[in-house]
Write a protein that holds these residues in place. Structure first.
Motif, short mmCIF file in Angstrom:
data_model
loop_
_atom_site.label_atom_id
_atom_site.label_comp_id
_atom_site.label_asym_id
_atom_site.label_seq_id
_atom_site.Cartn_x
_atom_site.Cartn_y
_atom_site.Cartn_z
N TYR A 145 0.84 -1.19 0.00
CA TYR A 145 0.00 0.00 0.00
C TYR A 145 0.88 1.25 0.00
O TYR A 145 1.99 1.25 0.56
CB TYR A 145 -0.91 0.01 1.23
CG TYR A 145 -1.81 -1.20 1.30
CD1 TYR A 145 -3.03 -1.23 0.62
CD2 TYR A 145 -1.43 -2.32 2.04
CE1 TYR A 145 -3.85 -2.35 0.68
CE2 TYR A 145 -2.25 -3.45 2.12
CZ TYR A 145 -3.45 -3.45 1.42
OH TYR A 145 -4.25 -4.57 1.47
N ARG A 152 -6.23 -1.39 2.84
CA ARG A 152 -6.88 -0.54 1.83
C ARG A 152 -7.65 0.60 2.48
O ARG A 152 -7.62 1.74 1.98
CB ARG A 152 -7.82 -1.41 0.98
CG ARG A 152 -8.51 -0.67 -0.16
CD ARG A 152 -9.35 -1.62 -1.00
NE ARG A 152 -8.51 -2.65 -1.57
CZ ARG A 152 -8.97 -3.81 -2.04
NH1 ARG A 152 -10.26 -4.07 -1.98
NH2 ARG A 152 -8.14 -4.70 -2.56
N VAL A 155 -5.68 3.84 3.12
CA VAL A 155 -5.16 4.67 2.03
C VAL A 155 -5.98 5.95 1.96
O VAL A 155 -7.20 5.92 1.75
CB VAL A 155 -5.21 3.92 0.68
CG1 VAL A 155 -4.76 4.83 -0.45
CG2 VAL A 155 -4.34 2.67 0.75
N GLY A 246 -11.34 3.50 0.51
CA GLY A 246 -10.20 4.06 1.21
C GLY A 246 -10.61 4.82 2.46
O GLY A 246 -11.73 4.69 2.96
N VAL A 254 -9.73 3.74 -4.28
CA VAL A 254 -8.36 3.22 -4.23
C VAL A 254 -8.06 2.54 -5.56
O VAL A 254 -8.87 1.74 -6.06
CB VAL A 254 -8.18 2.23 -3.06
CG1 VAL A 254 -6.78 1.63 -3.07
CG2 VAL A 254 -8.46 2.93 -1.73
N ALA A 322 -3.83 6.14 -3.79
CA ALA A 322 -4.80 7.17 -4.15
C ALA A 322 -4.29 7.89 -5.40
O ALA A 322 -3.16 7.66 -5.85
CB ALA A 322 -4.97 8.15 -2.99
#
Length: 324
Positions: A145, A152, A155, A246, A254, A322
């Motif tokens: 990530y 996830r 993020v 996210g 994401v 992102a």
């Protein structure tokens, strides 16, 4: 039916729900379909299952034994080593779709609808199969990530792809002894299926600019936007986007970049059955078809028999980030 000032694109009318097109003046040109780019089917390891040999095949990977670093004692045969073979089974499945077209539409319509529908189904089949392979790859267990996040839903906005993270992905693959794949240009490298929004972020990096002053035209023709540190970025409009998963309020989208090496995944089929078959049956063609006794419609269909399977988790890295 649309009015004189409407078009079928505006009304969203379905051809299989119409009996005839309204006779109106319009430009007799089939507009180019703006379809996503298919990429995932191209780079899987292709294998063939003989016809009438069942629907299941298996890949076998012979694991490297522990290295032999002890000298042989003179005159003494050392112990034999055991081989370790990993078997990975895959079962081919059928996919497809079809639609009806009325005979009256074919009789009175202004365009050769059967032909156009068959062409459209060619695109539909290719994209459907590509997404099946994409989803299989995206379910891999080797994931990183952006910005050192660990899940996830962590993020956040600003956690964009970075040169440092690209180096980490490359390091992971090299440490795992993952071989590079052959590129369209004939060279070798790791391949990253990357969404255009992520590509836009990468292209703003100074490191990207420094390493892509000269771009191989053969790679560019195949959709590869450029490379960094031996990872070649294939622009893929079908790359995974996990909407609203996210961090943030509301949660951000994401984006996943999938990086592969050689023998990352396989695509078995039966005697070339993964190539979509387009099937057109004209209403006037088969008089023995009792399901269509008045020949009121024709059908257009596609079908394919194939599957996809991850062969080595070490050869696949999913990177999530992102875009803003």
């Amino acid at each position: 039916m649309p009015t004189k000032t409407q078009t079928y694109a505006q009304t969203g009318a379905a051809y299989n729900a119409l009996t005839a097109e309204q006779a109106e003046f319009y430009q007799r040109a089939l507009l180019e379909r703006l379809i996503d780019q298919t990429v995932f089917m191209k780079y899987g390891k292709k294998t063939n299952i003989p016809k009438r040999a069942g629907a299941t095949t298996s890949f076998r990977r012979m694991e490297l034994p522990a290295l032999s670093t002890t000298a042989i004692v003179e005159g003494t045969t050392p112990d034999a080593i055991d081989l370790s073979i990993t078997k990975i089974a895959a079962t081919v499945k059928q996919y497809g779709a079809w639609t009806k077209l009325s005979d009256f539409l074919d009789l009175t319509g202004l365009d050769p609808v059967l032909t156009e529908t068959a062409q459209m189904f060619g695109d539909h089949a290719a994209l459907s199969m590509d997404v099946i392979v994409r989803d299989l790859l995206a379910a891999g267990t080797n994931v990183r990530y952006a910005n050192s996040k660990t899940a996830r839903n962590q993020v956040a906005a600003g956690d964009k792809i970075t040169a440092a993270d690209i180096i980490k992905i490359r390091t992971t693959l090299v440490k795992n002894n993952v071989k590079q794949i052959k590129l369209p240009s004939g060279g070798k490298g790791y391949l990253a299926f990357t969404h255009p929004e992520v590509i836009a972020n990468i292209m703003q990096m100074q490191e990207w600019k420094d390493q892509n002053t000269y771009v191989d035209t053969k790679n560019r023709e195949q959709g590869i936007a450029g490379q960094m540190y031996g990872i070649y970025f294939m622009e893929a409009t079908t790359a995974p986007v996990y909407a609203g998963t996210g961090a943030g309020t509301p949660p951000i989208d994401v984006y996943a970049t999938i990086v592969i090496g050689e023998d990352a995944y396989g695509i078995p089929d039966i005697q070339g059955s993964s190539k979509p078959e387009i099937i057109v049956k004209n209403s006037a063609g088969d008089h023995s078809d009792t399901s269509n006794p008045m020949n009121l419609y024709s059908t257009v269909a596609w079908k394919s028999a194939f599957t996809a399977i991850r062969l080595n988790e070490n050869c696949i890295v999913r990177y999530e980030s992102a875009i803003n």
